[in-house]
Design a protein around this motif. Structure first.
Motif, short mmCIF file in Angstrom:
data_model
loop_
_atom_site.label_atom_id
_atom_site.label_comp_id
_atom_site.label_asym_id
_atom_site.label_seq_id
_atom_site.Cartn_x
_atom_site.Cartn_y
_atom_site.Cartn_z
N SER A 3 -3.06 -15.64 -6.11
CA SER A 3 -2.16 -14.69 -6.76
C SER A 3 -2.54 -14.58 -8.24
O SER A 3 -2.63 -15.59 -8.94
CB SER A 3 -0.71 -15.16 -6.62
OG SER A 3 0.15 -14.27 -7.27
N LEU A 35 -1.90 -4.92 -8.57
CA LEU A 35 -1.41 -4.62 -7.22
C LEU A 35 -2.54 -4.72 -6.19
O LEU A 35 -2.38 -5.33 -5.13
CB LEU A 35 -0.78 -3.23 -7.20
CG LEU A 35 -0.26 -2.74 -5.84
CD1 LEU A 35 0.90 -3.61 -5.38
CD2 LEU A 35 0.17 -1.27 -5.93
N ASN A 38 -3.67 -8.47 -5.65
CA ASN A 38 -2.72 -9.37 -4.99
C ASN A 38 -2.29 -8.90 -3.61
O ASN A 38 -1.88 -9.73 -2.78
CB ASN A 38 -1.46 -9.54 -5.86
CG ASN A 38 -1.72 -10.40 -7.08
OD1 ASN A 38 -2.59 -11.26 -7.07
ND2 ASN A 38 -0.98 -10.16 -8.15
N ARG A 39 -2.37 -7.60 -3.34
CA ARG A 39 -1.80 -7.08 -2.09
C ARG A 39 -2.83 -6.54 -1.11
O ARG A 39 -2.47 -6.22 0.02
CB ARG A 39 -0.80 -5.96 -2.41
CG ARG A 39 0.36 -6.39 -3.31
CD ARG A 39 1.25 -7.42 -2.62
NE ARG A 39 2.36 -7.80 -3.47
CZ ARG A 39 3.51 -7.16 -3.57
NH1 ARG A 39 3.70 -6.05 -2.87
NH2 ARG A 39 4.47 -7.61 -4.36
N THR A 40 -4.07 -6.39 -1.53
CA THR A 40 -5.07 -5.79 -0.65
C THR A 40 -6.36 -6.59 -0.68
O THR A 40 -6.52 -7.51 -1.49
CB THR A 40 -5.38 -4.34 -1.06
OG1 THR A 40 -6.16 -4.36 -2.28
CG2 THR A 40 -4.11 -3.54 -1.31
N ARG A 41 -7.27 -6.20 0.19
CA ARG A 41 -8.62 -6.78 0.20
C ARG A 41 -9.66 -5.70 -0.12
O ARG A 41 -10.82 -5.81 0.27
CB ARG A 41 -8.92 -7.41 1.56
CG ARG A 41 -8.01 -8.60 1.89
CD ARG A 41 -8.41 -9.25 3.20
NE ARG A 41 -7.55 -10.38 3.52
CZ ARG A 41 -7.72 -11.62 3.07
NH1 ARG A 41 -8.76 -11.87 2.29
NH2 ARG A 41 -6.89 -12.58 3.41
#
Length: 314
Positions: A3, A35, A38-41
């Motif tokens: 994170s 964003l 932390n939320r996607t690859r």
């Protein structure tokens, strides 16, 4: 998956960037990068491709005379292009191919948008100025990106030659010291220095005293002015560096923003004059950079001649 914090993203920004990016793009790009991280690859290369696709949408909007929509799409495309670099530095996932893709993608986006803008306005008005506008934008952008790496190459070559010259000079000094120690005799210093004239019969006196107080004061005043200019330049540079802003007023980024964001938002009447002013400023900046490079090469050439002479005589 780790994170990341906003401070981590800020640390991944470029050390110095254009004022347009620092003030008008990075605030949104940093939060978008946080964003995405932390939320996607999503990879940096995928972001670069997405930026190019959005740039194509911008070009289509310009061709259809949807100027505000085209400006918004261009801004979004550039913002995503800024995010890919931050993600690459943040996660350490940058690749040489990614550098190439980012470089080529930027050029393709500018050419497409310039073509769309020129075609859309020419189709509506039949005004040849818009064709000239599109061609001028594309040529200026390509010149800037051809010129920049060549200037960088020249500077690198000069710096490498300076390092080599310094190494040779040190090797010569070491050899002289070892030779002097071996023969137990001092090495004669034959470097050229200013000396007083030996008499009226000398053809070329080595040195001459300056008796003209006015000339001395003139030289001193010029030196003080140069000193004040340098101090102001250093202060300004430090001020801009604290805010991560490059020293030049307009670069390719500001040029693109003026042509593809500011002018379309203002309206059709602003397209030609705003683009022309931005183009002149960009060209002036490039000429100034070339002039600085020329001065840099001249200083190196003079320095090299003096150093070479000293190396031979010492």
């Amino acid at each position: 998956m780790r994170s990341y914090s906003l401070d981590d993203v800020h640390a991944a920004r470029k050390r110095r960037d254009s004022w347009w990016t620092v003030y008008l793009v990075d605030p949104l790009a940093c939060r978008t990068a946080l964003l995405v991280a932390n939320r996607t690859r999503i990879t940096p290369n995928e972001l670069t491709v997405a930026s190019l696709v959005i740039g194509l949408v911008s070009a289509v909007c310009f061709a259809l005379d949807l100027l505000v929509a085209g400006a918004a799409a261009f801004y979004l495309s550039f913002m995503v292009d800024c995010v890919d670099g931050k993600i690459a530095r943040l996660k350490g996932t940058g690749t040489p191919f990614g550098l190439w893709l980012d470089y080529v993608g930027d050029r393709v986006r500018v050419v497409l948008c310039a073509t769309g803008l020129a075609y859309g306005q020419y189709a509506l008005t039949g005004d040849v100025r818009f064709i000239v506008l599109g061609a001028g934008v594309a040529v200026l952008d390509l010149f800037r990106y051809v010129n920049a790496p060549q200037m960088k190459r020249v500077r690198e070559i000069i710096r490498e030659s300076r390092v080599e010259a310094a190494e040779l000079a040190e090797a010569a000094r070491v050899w002289h010291r070892e030779y002097a120690t071996a023969v137990r005799e001092p090495v004669l210093d034959l470097r050229i220095v200013d000396e007083p004239s030996l008499g009226e019969g000398d053809d070329e006196p080595v040195g001459a005293a300056v008796d003209d107080d006015e000339a001395v004061e003139h030289v001193a005043a010029a030196a003080r002015r140069r000193g004040r200019n340098r101090k102001f330049s250093r202060r300004l540079n430090r001020y801009l560096a604290r805010r991560r802003i490059r020293t030049h007023l307009i670069s390719g980024i500001e040029f693109h923003a003026a042509v593809f964001v500011v002018a379309p938002v203002v309206g059709v009447a602003a397209l030609v004059p705003v683009s022309a002013v931005a183009g002149v400023l960009l060209l002036a900046n490039e000429i100034f950079l070339v002039y600085r490079m020329w001065r840099f090469t001249r200083r190196h050439t003079v320095s090299s001649r003096q150093e070479s002479r000293e190396h031979v005589l010492v």
